[in-house]
Motif scaffolding. Structure first.
Motif, PDB file in Angstrom:
ATOM      1  N   LYS A   1      26.245  69.779  30.095  1.00 25.89           N
ATOM      2  CA  LYS A   1      25.103  69.294  30.852  1.00 25.89           C
ATOM      3  C   LYS A   1      24.983  67.782  30.341  1.00 25.89           C
ATOM      4  O   LYS A   1      24.661  67.363  29.287  1.00 25.89           O
ATOM      5  N   PHE A   2      24.908  67.084  31.504  1.00 19.16           N
ATOM      6  CA  PHE A   2      24.621  65.784  31.424  1.00 19.16           C
ATOM      7  C   PHE A   2      23.258  65.246  31.655  1.00 19.16           C
ATOM      8  O   PHE A   2      22.722  66.007  32.909  1.00 19.16           O
ATOM      9  N   THR A   3      22.457  64.688  31.099  1.00 15.86           N
ATOM     10  CA  THR A   3      21.063  64.417  31.509  1.00 15.86           C
ATOM     11  C   THR A   3      20.984  63.001  31.362  1.00 15.86           C
ATOM     12  O   THR A   3      21.699  61.887  31.008  1.00 15.86           O
ATOM     13  N   ASN A   4      19.800  62.527  32.307  1.00 17.11           N
ATOM     14  CA  ASN A   4      19.731  61.142  32.420  1.00 17.11           C
ATOM     15  C   ASN A   4      18.184  60.846  32.789  1.00 17.11           C
ATOM     16  O   ASN A   4      17.646  61.617  33.606  1.00 17.11           O
ATOM     17  N   PRO A   5      17.423  60.074  32.528  1.00 22.60           N
ATOM     18  CA  PRO A   5      17.886  58.793  31.982  1.00 22.60           C
ATOM     19  C   PRO A   5      17.804  58.738  30.250  1.00 22.60           C
ATOM     20  O   PRO A   5      18.488  58.083  29.458  1.00 22.60           O
ATOM     21  N   ASN A   6      17.047  59.812  29.704  1.00 24.27           N
ATOM     22  CA  ASN A   6      17.154  60.031  28.312  1.00 24.27           C
ATOM     23  C   ASN A   6      17.209  61.415  27.849  1.00 24.27           C
ATOM     24  O   ASN A   6      17.386  62.335  28.719  1.00 24.27           O
ATOM     25  N   GLY A   7      17.061  61.813  26.569  1.00 25.43           N
ATOM     26  CA  GLY A   7      17.023  63.137  26.272  1.00 25.43           C
ATOM     27  C   GLY A   7      18.328  63.413  25.513  1.00 25.43           C
ATOM     28  O   GLY A   7      18.634  62.850  24.594  1.00 25.43           O
ATOM     29  N   PHE A   8      18.986  64.365  25.977  1.00 23.67           N
ATOM     30  CA  PHE A   8      20.256  64.800  25.162  1.00 23.67           C
ATOM     31  C   PHE A   8      21.387  65.458  26.335  1.00 23.67           C
ATOM     32  O   PHE A   8      21.042  65.650  27.384  1.00 23.67           O
ATOM     33  N   ASP A   9      22.591  65.250  25.760  1.00 26.66           N
ATOM     34  CA  ASP A   9      23.467  66.007  26.424  1.00 26.66           C
ATOM     35  C   ASP A   9      23.898  67.256  25.726  1.00 26.66           C
ATOM     36  O   ASP A   9      23.707  67.247  24.650  1.00 26.66           O
ATOM     37  N   ARG A  10      24.546  68.213  26.486  1.00 22.88           N
ATOM     38  CA  ARG A  10      24.671  69.483  25.678  1.00 22.88           C
ATOM     39  C   ARG A  10      26.212  70.027  26.188  1.00 22.88           C
ATOM     40  O   ARG A  10      26.437  70.209  27.437  1.00 22.88           O
ATOM     41  N   ASP A  11      26.839  70.560  25.345  1.00 22.95           N
ATOM     42  CA  ASP A  11      28.026  71.468  25.526  1.00 22.95           C
ATOM     43  C   ASP A  11      27.549  72.656  25.262  1.00 22.95           C
ATOM     44  O   ASP A  11      26.938  73.312  24.281  1.00 22.95           O
ATOM     45  N   GLU A  12      28.189  73.520  25.998  1.00 28.00           N
ATOM     46  CA  GLU A  12      27.591  75.234  25.815  1.00 28.00           C
ATOM     47  C   GLU A  12      29.143  76.086  26.219  1.00 28.00           C
ATOM     48  O   GLU A  12      29.728  75.780  27.179  1.00 28.00           O
ATOM     49  N   HIS A  13      29.269  76.764  24.979  1.00 25.57           N
ATOM     50  CA  HIS A  13      30.049  77.635  25.231  1.00 25.57           C
ATOM     51  C   HIS A  13      29.835  79.057  25.285  1.00 25.57           C
ATOM     52  O   HIS A  13      28.775  79.407  24.196  1.00 25.57           O
ATOM     53  N   THR A  14      30.166  79.962  25.975  1.00 28.81           N
ATOM     54  CA  THR A  14      29.683  81.373  25.979  1.00 28.81           C
ATOM     55  C   THR A  14      30.742  82.413  26.086  1.00 28.81           C
ATOM     56  O   THR A  14      31.692  82.277  27.020  1.00 28.81           O
ATOM     57  N   LEU A  15      30.767  83.411  25.395  1.00 32.64           N
ATOM     58  CA  LEU A  15      31.535  84.722  25.180  1.00 32.64           C
ATOM     59  C   LEU A  15      30.616  85.697  25.762  1.00 32.64           C
ATOM     60  O   LEU A  15      29.614  86.024  25.336  1.00 32.64           O
ATOM     61  N   PHE A  16      31.142  86.515  26.630  1.00 26.81           N
ATOM     62  CA  PHE A  16      30.520  87.703  27.035  1.00 26.81           C
ATOM     63  C   PHE A  16      31.294  88.904  27.430  1.00 26.81           C
ATOM     64  O   PHE A  16      32.655  88.738  27.587  1.00 26.81           O
ATOM     65  N   THR A  17      30.965  89.915  27.194  1.00 29.74           N
ATOM     66  CA  THR A  17      31.741  91.333  27.524  1.00 29.74           C
ATOM     67  C   THR A  17      30.705  92.303  27.976  1.00 29.74           C
ATOM     68  O   THR A  17      29.258  92.176  27.741  1.00 29.74           O
ATOM     69  N   GLY A  18      31.143  93.313  28.768  1.00 31.41           N
ATOM     70  CA  GLY A  18      30.214  94.426  29.139  1.00 31.41           C
ATOM     71  C   GLY A  18      30.854  95.526  29.987  1.00 31.41           C
ATOM     72  O   GLY A  18      31.888  95.418  29.965  1.00 31.41           O
ATOM     73  N   ALA A  19      29.904  96.109  30.695  1.00 31.62           N
ATOM     74  CA  ALA A  19      30.440  97.331  31.447  1.00 31.62           C
ATOM     75  C   ALA A  19      29.398  97.598  32.533  1.00 31.62           C
ATOM     76  O   ALA A  19      28.129  97.401  32.447  1.00 31.62           O
ATOM     77  N   SER A  20      30.114  98.047  33.761  1.00 33.48           N
ATOM     78  CA  SER A  20      29.118  98.388  34.980  1.00 33.48           C
ATOM     79  C   SER A  20      29.341  99.796  35.437  1.00 33.48           C
ATOM     80  O   SER A  20      30.786 100.190  35.356  1.00 33.48           O
ATOM     81  N   TYR A  21      28.549 100.620  35.852  1.00 35.46           N
ATOM     82  CA  TYR A  21      28.693 101.704  36.453  1.00 35.46           C
ATOM     83  C   TYR A  21      28.204 102.259  37.561  1.00 35.46           C
ATOM     84  O   TYR A  21      26.865 101.715  37.660  1.00 35.46           O
ATOM     85  N   SER A  22      28.922 102.409  38.935  1.00 39.07           N
ATOM     86  CA  SER A  22      28.188 102.803  39.980  1.00 39.07           C
ATOM     87  C   SER A  22      28.010 104.002  40.093  1.00 39.07           C
ATOM     88  O   SER A  22      28.848 105.118  40.488  1.00 39.07           O
ATOM     89  N   TRP A  23      26.674 104.573  40.157  1.00 44.64           N
ATOM     90  CA  TRP A  23      26.163 105.767  40.235  1.00 44.64           C
ATOM     91  C   TRP A  23      26.403 106.255  41.801  1.00 44.64           C
ATOM     92  O   TRP A  23      26.783 107.456  41.778  1.00 44.64           O
ATOM     93  N   LEU A  24      26.158 105.499  42.650  1.00 43.32           N
ATOM     94  CA  LEU A  24      26.108 105.762  43.962  1.00 43.32           C
ATOM     95  C   LEU A  24      26.800 104.577  44.661  1.00 43.32           C
ATOM     96  O   LEU A  24      26.889 103.414  43.938  1.00 43.32           O
ATOM     97  N   ASN A  25      26.924 104.437  45.895  1.00 45.02           N
ATOM     98  CA  ASN A  25      27.571 103.210  46.648  1.00 45.02           C
ATOM     99  C   ASN A  25      26.393 102.040  46.487  1.00 45.02           C
ATOM    100  O   ASN A  25      26.649 100.821  46.425  1.00 45.02           O
ATOM    101  N   ASN A  26      25.135 102.682  46.374  1.00 44.70           N
ATOM    102  CA  ASN A  26      23.960 101.564  46.430  1.00 44.70           C
ATOM    103  C   ASN A  26      23.184 101.553  45.141  1.00 44.70           C
ATOM    104  O   ASN A  26      22.120 101.103  45.111  1.00 44.70           O
ATOM    105  N   LEU A  27      23.695 101.968  43.974  1.00 43.07           N
ATOM    106  CA  LEU A  27      23.007 102.122  42.844  1.00 43.07           C
ATOM    107  C   LEU A  27      23.940 101.674  41.849  1.00 43.07           C
ATOM    108  O   LEU A  27      24.929 102.543  41.302  1.00 43.07           O
ATOM    109  N   VAL A  28      23.979 100.829  40.908  1.00 47.77           N
ATOM    110  CA  VAL A  28      24.749 100.181  40.050  1.00 47.77           C
ATOM    111  C   VAL A  28      23.942  99.704  38.712  1.00 47.77           C
ATOM    112  O   VAL A  28      23.006  99.256  38.870  1.00 47.77           O
ATOM    113  N   SER A  29      24.503 100.104  37.619  1.00 43.46           N
ATOM    114  CA  SER A  29      24.085  99.574  36.422  1.00 43.46           C
ATOM    115  C   SER A  29      25.079  98.794  35.586  1.00 43.46           C
ATOM    116  O   SER A  29      26.042  98.932  35.775  1.00 43.46           O
ATOM    117  N   GLN A  30      24.540  97.883  34.889  1.00 38.75           N
ATOM    118  CA  GLN A  30      25.228  97.027  34.093  1.00 38.75           C
ATOM    119  C   GLN A  30      24.665  96.651  32.780  1.00 38.75           C
ATOM    120  O   GLN A  30      23.680  96.420  32.640  1.00 38.75           O
TER     121      GLN A  30
END
Length: 140
Positions: A32-61
């Motif tokens: 994240k680059f900010t201007n004109p003042n404040g802070f710059d920020r580096d973000e690192h994100t690890l994620f994992t998960g699962a999703s299940y399709s109960w029906l063609n139009n109903l999904v949980s994650q």
């Protein structure tokens, strides 16, 4: 105030049970680059998960996400360098279910819990949220 956010991410997923169950993991890097003042920020994100399709139009994650936000404070002008600032270590667990009864409408419900363990800051926080949404949209 302006912010620019170039990022890159990668995801690997697998499907099981005739593509009804999917497991995934991934990594994302943001700067994240900010201007004109404040802070710059580096973000690192690890994620994992699962999703299940109960029906063609109903999904949980369910997703578990670990995010590290590394801030660089920018001193007052005319300084051009940044100095190490605070760090945010944010852990989030979220569950969401989405139902799409019509082509132009979605109904969703979610719950999440988040814990922010700050470094070089005086605050930590824990948050739990639950909610829902009805979304109408036009496809063209």
């Amino acid at each position: 105030y302006r912010e620019h956010n170039p990022f890159v991410s990668g995801v690997q997923s697998w499907s099981f049970l005739e593509n009804r169950l999917s497991a995934f993991y991934g990594y994302e890097y943001d700067h994240k680059f900010t201007n004109p003042n404040g802070f710059d920020r580096d973000e690192h994100t690890l994620f994992t998960g699962a999703s299940y399709s109960w029906l063609n139009n109903l999904v949980s994650q369910m997703v578990l996400r670990q995010n590290w936000q590394l801030y660089d404070a920018r001193p007052a002008p005319p300084a051009l360098v940044t100095v190490n600032g605070r760090q945010e270590w944010v852990s989030t667990l979220a569950l969401q279910t989405v139902w799409q009864p019509l082509n132009w409408m979605q109904v969703s419900a979610f719950g999440l819990a988040s814990y922010d363990n700050s470094v070089n800051s005086t605050r930590d926080y824990k948050v739990a949220n639950a909610g829902g949404e009805i979304r109408a949209f036009w496809k063209f």
